[in-house]
Design a protein around this motif. Structure first.
Motif, short mmCIF file in Angstrom:
data_model
loop_
_atom_site.label_atom_id
_atom_site.label_comp_id
_atom_site.label_asym_id
_atom_site.label_seq_id
_atom_site.Cartn_x
_atom_site.Cartn_y
_atom_site.Cartn_z
N ALA A 1 -12.85 1.11 -3.23
CA ALA A 1 -13.01 0.01 -2.02
C ALA A 1 -12.83 -1.30 -2.89
O ALA A 1 -12.26 -2.27 -2.47
N ALA A 2 -13.63 -1.60 -4.03
CA ALA A 2 -13.92 -2.82 -4.73
C ALA A 2 -12.46 -3.02 -5.29
O ALA A 2 -12.02 -4.25 -5.22
N GLY B 1 -4.49 -12.21 3.38
CA GLY B 1 -5.58 -11.59 3.61
C GLY B 1 -5.36 -10.00 3.70
O GLY B 1 -6.50 -9.53 4.39
N HIS B 2 -4.37 -9.57 3.64
CA HIS B 2 -4.01 -8.12 3.37
C HIS B 2 -3.09 -7.77 2.59
O HIS B 2 -2.45 -8.64 2.10
N ARG C 1 -9.49 -2.25 -4.16
CA ARG C 1 -8.62 -2.85 -3.13
C ARG C 1 -8.65 -3.99 -2.65
O ARG C 1 -7.94 -4.63 -2.56
N GLN C 2 -10.03 -4.27 -2.38
CA GLN C 2 -10.30 -5.54 -1.86
C GLN C 2 -10.02 -6.81 -3.25
O GLN C 2 -9.39 -7.66 -2.57
N LYS C 3 -9.94 -6.44 -4.33
CA LYS C 3 -9.75 -7.35 -5.35
C LYS C 3 -8.17 -7.69 -5.07
O LYS C 3 -7.92 -8.75 -5.34
N ILE D 1 -6.23 -7.17 -2.30
CA ILE D 1 -6.40 -7.92 -1.12
C ILE D 1 -6.68 -9.54 -1.50
O ILE D 1 -5.90 -10.54 -0.77
N ASP D 2 -7.63 -9.84 -2.39
CA ASP D 2 -8.01 -11.12 -2.47
C ASP D 2 -7.05 -12.07 -3.00
O ASP D 2 -6.92 -13.22 -2.91
N THR E 1 -5.19 2.04 -7.79
CA THR E 1 -6.74 1.79 -7.15
C THR E 1 -7.51 3.13 -7.44
O THR E 1 -8.97 3.17 -7.80
N TRP F 1 0.60 -1.02 -0.06
CA TRP F 1 0.03 -0.10 0.10
C TRP F 1 0.84 1.29 0.13
O TRP F 1 1.33 1.67 1.13
N ASP G 1 -14.81 2.11 -8.47
CA ASP G 1 -15.18 1.78 -7.28
C ASP G 1 -13.75 1.45 -6.56
O ASP G 1 -13.27 0.28 -6.75
#
Ligand code: NAD
Length: 255
Positions: free
Chosen positions: A206-207, A219-220, A209-211, A213-214, A199, A191, A204
């Motif tokens: 947040a989405a 998990g981070h 960033r989550q993509k 992370i996944d 990002t 990050w 979107d």
């Protein structure tokens, strides 16, 4: 006594992100640090942070793609510190595009910073380290230098190039008996302003960033210090039997 006490370390792209964290950690571990970047104000702020904590540091303006800048930077380092022991070729840029959407100009821009910059940095570091009994060079590749990504054609190519160029340089230095080690680092997504910008370009955030992370089994996302610790290990004598190696720090991304 720090892990790199008394050594002189150059970090390119040290004004923010992984480079900044690395410069600060090298200083905490006793190195005299050369902060090199295009961004002078941010780079000088890193130097102030180091000197206010009792360390020694120097800012040099550097575009890693410009050979004349390298000559001037090396002259400034020689004048201030008289030697170079550690070089971290960290400056890099990210560009998202597939084989079909990447223009030749964007392809060349990415190779110029990510690959020419590492080539020049390694070449000038070898020249500076040779007369003083050796050193350690650390080149920033990526998980994208190990596995393919259909959306990162130019970045993939540049980071794969860094990985194998590092091995070529490592073997050359070993065979010549220079006592210069050359290794590459392969971070997962960290990050930093680079990834934050990436990002932010998507609707979107947040989405997006989550993509990212996944993609990491832990998990981070990683933090700049996660990579700085690996770089300091490769810079120090703790890794004295490592050269031409790939240090993967990726939260399990490539496992
Ligand atoms: P960042 O964008 O946050 O910081 C990069 C720094 O490099 C900036 O200070 C910028 O000014 C400097 N820079 C850019 N072009 C330059 C040039 N031509 N000459 C000199 N300086 C220049 O990036 P970061 O995320 O800290 O990444 C650092 C390195 O790690 C890069 O090589 C990157 O490809 C690699 N990496 C990053 C990640 C990640 O997820 N952040 C993952 C794998 C590899």
């Amino acid at each position: 006594m720090g892990r790199v006490s008394g050594k002189v370390a150059l970090v390119t792209g040290a004004s923010c992100g992984i480079g900044r964290a690395t410069a600060l950690l090298l200083a905490r571990e006793g190195a005299k640090v050369v902060v090199a970047d295009l961004k002078a104000d941010e780079g000088r702020a890193v130097v102030s942070e180091i000197t206010q904590a009792g360390g020694e540091a120097l800012f040099v303006p550097l575009n890693v793609t410009a050979e004349d800048d390298w000559k001037q930077a090396m002259a400034a380092i020689a004048a201030k510190f008289g030697r170079l022991d550690i070089a971290v070729n960290n400056a890099g840029i990210l560009y998202a595009g597939s084989v079909e959407t990447t223009s030749l100009a964007d392809w060349r821009r990415v190779q110029s910073v990510n690959l020419d910059g590492v080539f020049l940095g390694t070449r000038y570091a070898v020249e500076a380290m040779k007369p003083h009994g050796g050193g350690s060079i650390i080149n920033l590749s990526s998980i994208e230098g190990l596995v393919g990504d259909p959306t990162l054609a130019a970045y993939n190519a540049s980071k794969g190039g860094v990985r194998l160029f590092t091995k070529s340089a490592a073997l050359h230095c070993a065979k010549q008996g220079y006592r210069i080690r050359v290794n590459s680092i392969h971070p997962g997504y960290i990050w930093t302003p680079m990834v934050q910008g990436f990002t932010q370009e998507t609707p979107d955030q947040a989405a997006a960033r989550q993509k990212l992370i996944d993609l990491h089994p832990l998990g981070h996302l990683g933090e700049p210090d996660d990579i700085a610790y690996g770089i300091v290990f490769l810079a120090s004598d703790e890794s004295k039997f490592m050269t031409g190696s790939e240090l993967v720090i990726d939260g399990g991304y490539t496992a």
